[in-house]
Design a protein around this motif. Structure first.
Motif, mmCIF file in Angstrom:
data_model
loop_
_atom_site.group_PDB
_atom_site.id
_atom_site.type_symbol
_atom_site.label_atom_id
_atom_site.label_comp_id
_atom_site.label_asym_id
_atom_site.label_seq_id
_atom_site.Cartn_x
_atom_site.Cartn_y
_atom_site.Cartn_z
ATOM 1 N N THR A 128 0.804 -1.225 0.000
ATOM 2 C CA THR A 128 0.000 0.000 0.000
ATOM 3 C C THR A 128 0.837 1.274 0.000
ATOM 4 O O THR A 128 0.331 2.329 -0.321
ATOM 5 N N GLN A 173 -4.715 3.895 -3.788
ATOM 6 C CA GLN A 173 -5.710 2.918 -3.370
ATOM 7 C C GLN A 173 -6.677 3.570 -2.383
ATOM 8 O O GLN A 173 -6.250 4.183 -1.403
ATOM 9 N N ILE A 212 -9.836 2.731 0.179
ATOM 10 C CA ILE A 212 -10.381 1.569 0.874
ATOM 11 C C ILE A 212 -11.365 2.028 1.944
ATOM 12 O O ILE A 212 -11.030 2.861 2.781
ATOM 13 N N SER A 251 -13.551 -0.923 -2.448
ATOM 14 C CA SER A 251 -12.189 -0.491 -2.715
ATOM 15 C C SER A 251 -11.940 -0.239 -4.190
ATOM 16 O O SER A 251 -12.520 -0.901 -5.064
ATOM 17 N N PHE A 271 -8.411 -0.452 -6.065
ATOM 18 C CA PHE A 271 -7.150 -0.982 -5.564
ATOM 19 C C PHE A 271 -6.180 -1.329 -6.693
ATOM 20 O O PHE A 271 -6.194 -2.446 -7.224
#
Length: 385
Positions: free
Chosen positions: A70, A108, A110, A133, A135
């Motif tokens: 991440t 990303q 989330i 999400s 991603f």
């Protein structure tokens, strides 16, 4: 004490990690006493500020994570730790309801929420999780040797939901049904790349819907930071077109954990984890290793195949008040067939970390440094094992 302000705790942890060693090497006894008092005041001030900022029920805290998958992630978390119906039963395990939003430097986004609910004198357990999400991630191919060393980037927009209930059927043993749903929309693939050229199941998206059963043996003395007991779990899921799934396959996960107290506040935690798939699983749902939970120091999903085995161990010890330390090691592999598991194909990693306890139920902030096939840092909440 309710869940505390993460930002304040992070500052306290880093202050202690940076400054505490300086106090240990004082040559003057008077200065040493003064420095010890300064350390105590640092802890006391952090706890005082935390108590002022914490709410009685909900606490909103800054959410900070870091991992190779991440990069740095920032956001907010609203969390409540409670006991069902506000019961005064001290033996009833704490329930929790966190709601988290994160945005990472890897672009990303989330949003997750998960309810852990214990009730009826720990005879009933309910869990529900929702995750939405966008991603961007990496695909390395399938097998114990990556087809792409650096991986190719793709982006998935997905919605995930699971729900399960367990009922105590004997001392420490729980059993119940589980439902899982996942919807993926794959975008931004590499034109002519590995995903497009191999067209593995799920390369252009997926819809999964499955039913299963969970058998669990749980004798942990503390939920968030156990010092003794077992946590063993066997999960069997069937994904079928009859249930609305695009793909038909079965997935079995076994998780065996043992917690051993070896001294004053010192604990050895051991885990043996396995995952097996049969049928036509998508590449997103193959057995995989790596990441912040299974073999730190290996990129999550770099090694994936039908079957996987992981063995992990941690040695946890206190340093000062709420500050602790962890030494860990692990080994694991993936294989297309069970008969192809072999010790010569296992991969190994190890590392060290710091822990800071942030509430009376044992919830921790954790910071880990691991070495596997890469050097990696991890920052987040809760223990790994």
């Amino acid at each position: 004490m309710p869940i505390t302000s993460l930002g304040v705790r992070i500052a306290a942890v880093w202050s202690l990690i940076v400054f505490l060693p300086l106090f240990s090497f004082s040559q003057n006894q008077t200065e040493s006493i003064q420095e010890k008092k300064a350390v105590e005041k640092l802890f006391d001030f952090g706890d005082l500020v935390v108590d002022k900022l914490s709410g009685d029920k909900w606490t909103v805290i800054p959410a900070v994570i870091y991992s190779p998958e991440t990069s740095l992630g920032l956001g907010a978390r609203a969390i409540r730790v409670f006991r069902h119906k506000n019961t005064a039963d001290s033996l009833l395990r704490p329930s929790s309801l966190p709601i988290t939003f994160l945005y990472t430097l890897n672009n990303q986004a989330i949003l997750t929420t998960e309810l852990d609910l214990w009730a009826d004198q720990n005879k009933s357990y309910f869990n529900g999780r929702l995750e939405l999400s966008r991603f961007p991630f990496k695909y390395f191919g399938i097998g114990n040797e990556p087809q792409l060393e650096e991986g190719e980037v793709y982006t998935t927009r997905y919605a995930y939901f699971h729900l399960f209930y367990q009922r105590k059927i004997a001392k420490g043993i729980y059993f119940g049904p589980r439902y899982e749903f996942r919807l993926d929309n794959i975008t931004d693939r590499v034109a002519g790349g590995l995903l497009e050229s191999t067209q593995v199941p799920g390369y252009d998206g997926q819809r999964l819907s499955g039913l299963g059963l969970i058998l669990q043996h749980d004798t942990r003395n503390i939920l968030f930071q156990p010092t003794r007991g077992w946590y063993n779990r066997l999960q069997w899921m069937v994904f079928s077109q009859t249930l609305g799934s695009q793909y038909d396959f079965q997935h079995v996960v076994g998780d065996v954990r043992r917690y051993i107290s070896v001294g004053k506040r010192q604990v050895i935690a051991l885990q043996a984890w396995s995952s097996f798939t049969w049928g036509t699983p998508t590449f997103q749902h193959l057995s995989l290793i790596g990441g912040s939970d299974l073999m730190r120091g290996f990129f999550e999903g770099k090694f994936r195949d039908r079957h996987a085995l992981v063995f992990q161990g941690e040695y946890r010890l206190p340093i000062y008040r709420n500050l602790g330390m962890v030494f860990f090691g692990h080994t694991g592999l993936v294989a297309p067939e069970i008969r192809k598991f072999g010790w010569e194909r296992f991969r190994y990693g190890a590392g060290v970390g710091f822990r800071y306890r942030i509430n009376s139920d044992g919830l921790n902030i954790r910071f880990d440094f691991a070495i596997g096939d890469q050097k990696a840092f991890y920052f987040g909440l809760n223990e790994v094992i």
